[in-house]
Design a protein around this motif. Structure first.
Motif, PDB file in Angstrom:
ATOM      1  N   ALA A 232       0.684  -1.343  -0.014  1.00  0.00           N
ATOM      2  CA  ALA A 232      -0.077   0.112  -0.042  1.00  0.00           C
ATOM      3  C   ALA A 232       0.643   1.168  -0.001  1.00  0.00           C
ATOM      4  N   PRO A 233       2.074   1.476   0.840  1.00  0.00           N
ATOM      5  CA  PRO A 233       2.473   2.698   0.974  1.00  0.00           C
ATOM      6  C   PRO A 233       3.435   2.902  -0.362  1.00  0.00           C
ATOM      7  N   VAL A 234       3.936   1.669  -0.905  1.00  0.00           N
ATOM      8  CA  VAL A 234       4.638   1.841  -2.186  1.00  0.00           C
ATOM      9  C   VAL A 234       3.690   2.387  -3.355  1.00  0.00           C
ATOM     10  N   ALA A 235       2.511   1.922  -3.425  1.00  0.00           N
ATOM     11  CA  ALA A 235       1.520   1.977  -4.394  1.00  0.00           C
ATOM     12  C   ALA A 235       1.019   3.590  -4.241  1.00  0.00           C
ATOM     13  N   ILE A 236       0.852   4.028  -3.161  1.00  0.00           N
ATOM     14  CA  ILE A 236       0.242   5.224  -2.917  1.00  0.00           C
ATOM     15  C   ILE A 236       1.420   6.489  -3.016  1.00  0.00           C
ATOM     16  N   GLY A 237       2.713   6.039  -2.588  1.00  0.00           N
ATOM     17  CA  GLY A 237       3.920   6.902  -2.587  1.00  0.00           C
ATOM     18  C   GLY A 237       4.108   7.143  -4.089  1.00  0.00           C
ATOM     19  N   LEU A 238       3.920   6.335  -5.091  1.00  0.00           N
ATOM     20  CA  LEU A 238       4.210   6.566  -6.551  1.00  0.00           C
ATOM     21  C   LEU A 238       3.405   7.967  -6.910  1.00  0.00           C
ATOM     22  N   GLY A 239       1.963   8.051  -6.265  1.00  0.00           N
ATOM     23  CA  GLY A 239       1.383   9.042  -6.267  1.00  0.00           C
ATOM     24  C   GLY A 239       1.893  10.547  -6.105  1.00  0.00           C
ATOM     25  N   LEU A 240       3.025  10.349  -5.196  1.00  0.00           N
ATOM     26  CA  LEU A 240       3.479  11.691  -4.934  1.00  0.00           C
ATOM     27  C   LEU A 240       4.711  12.231  -5.536  1.00  0.00           C
ATOM     28  N   THR A 241       4.951  11.393  -6.802  1.00  0.00           N
ATOM     29  CA  THR A 241       6.441  11.607  -7.553  1.00  0.00           C
ATOM     30  C   THR A 241       5.735  12.559  -8.677  1.00  0.00           C
ATOM     31  N   SER A 242       6.720  12.927  -9.628  1.00  0.00           N
ATOM     32  CA  SER A 242       6.307  13.842 -10.635  1.00  0.00           C
ATOM     33  C   SER A 242       5.501  13.261 -11.604  1.00  0.00           C
TER      34      SER A 242
END
Length: 314
Positions: A232-242
């Motif tokens: 979950a944090p990997v998947a959601i973290g991707l949304g915080l990138t460019s």
């Protein structure tokens, strides 16, 4: 001509390889996921690429995936013959000879890597070559039959396509590419272990050390829950990138909430409960996991589309 001769000729004709058998040899269902995630990696990468070169890059990445599939079917023909889920594949069924599968795999490997390098760059080609090697040699020939961590480590092979697509455009690997890799890598264990929970007999008969066989279903359920929490944090973290944005971020939050709910339901079941309803919760998790990855990468395309139209900055 006698009836016996006619029957023999008909049986021989039925056993001959057809075009569809060679297509099946390349594992088209797996290839579709490879092509899609590689395409997303290519589209969201900064800098852009001409449509023709982009099409060429995806074509040769797909051929590389097909090469991996052919090499896997060549080597795994013995255990594929034992497992109900795989015994109808071209090699164990006898429609394609093992030597032919090996030749197709080697030839497509060489062609795909060389042509991707010439069409884009040698970083992408090197990553494709490593991916083929990893899947065919490290996973298929070694890990799959040696350790219950086969899916965990071997999942890296399926996680490389978006990185290859990204590198085809940029010539390098960045945080965004690493997180796309991480999304697929962390998704792979709960996806396959959910399948293994209701297909344990196949792996047991084929002597494949899947986690369900070596550590039992209760431990497999626990590991599915752990990996789902890590995913979950990997998947959601991707949304915080460019390359992330409102479409991806909202999609990731919803999808991971649902995924965790399914994984928690699987975690809390015992075997009597699972057998009583035909492993319904496990099958629901597996089916949802099939959509999970496509929807995440589709959301990345959605945000890329918003950027192209100027509706989203970046």
């Amino acid at each position: 001509m006698t009836d016996a001769t006619t029957n023999t000729n008909v049986q021989a004709a039925e056993g001959e390889a057809r075009f569809g058998d060679y297509v099946a040899l390349l594992k088209p269902r797996v290839m579709s996921l490879v092509v899609f995630t590689a395409l997303v990696g290519l589209v969201v990468a900064p800098g852009g690429m001409s449509p023709m070169i982009g099409f060429t890059a995806i074509l040769f990445i797909a051929l590389g995936a097909g090469a991996s599939g052919a090499l896997n079917m060549w080597y795994d023909a013995d255990i594929d013959l034992i497992m109900k889920r795989t015994r109808g594949r071209p090699v164990p069924s006898g429609r394609v000879e093992a030597g032919e599968a090996l030749s197709v795999g080697v030839a497509l490997s060489a062609i795909s890597v060389a042509m991707l390098g010439l069409a884009t760059n040698w970083v992408a080609a090197g990553l494709l070559a490593f991916t083929i090697f990893f899947y065919a040699v490290i996973y298929t020939m070694w890990l799959k039959r040696a350790t219950p961590q086969n899916i965990v480590i071997g999942g890296a092979a399926g996680a490389f396509p978006p990185v290859i697509g990204w590198a085809a455009v940029t010539g390098d690997v960045s945080l965004e590419a690493v997180l796309m890799f991480g999304l697929i890598f962390m998704w792979t264990p709960p996806h396959f272990w959910a399948l293994a929970l209701f297909m344990k007999a196949d792996y047991h008969e084929a002597k494949v050390p899947m986690l369900t066989v070596t550590h039992g279903r209760p431990e497999t359920r626990r590991q599915i829950w752990i990996y789902s929490l890590l995913l979950a944090p990997v998947a959601i973290g991707l949304g915080l990138t460019s390359i992330g944005g409102p479409v991806y971020l909202s999609t990731a939050i919803v999808l991971n909430a649902i995924f965790l709910r399914h994984a928690f339901a699987v975690r809390g079941r015992d075997e009597a409960m699972a057998e009583a309803d035909g492993y319904a919760a496990e099958k629901r998790l597996f089916r949802f996991s099939l959509y999970y990855l496509f929807l995440h990468f589709g959301a990345l395309l959605g945000d890329a589309g918003l950027r192209m139209t100027g509706l989203l900055g970046g």
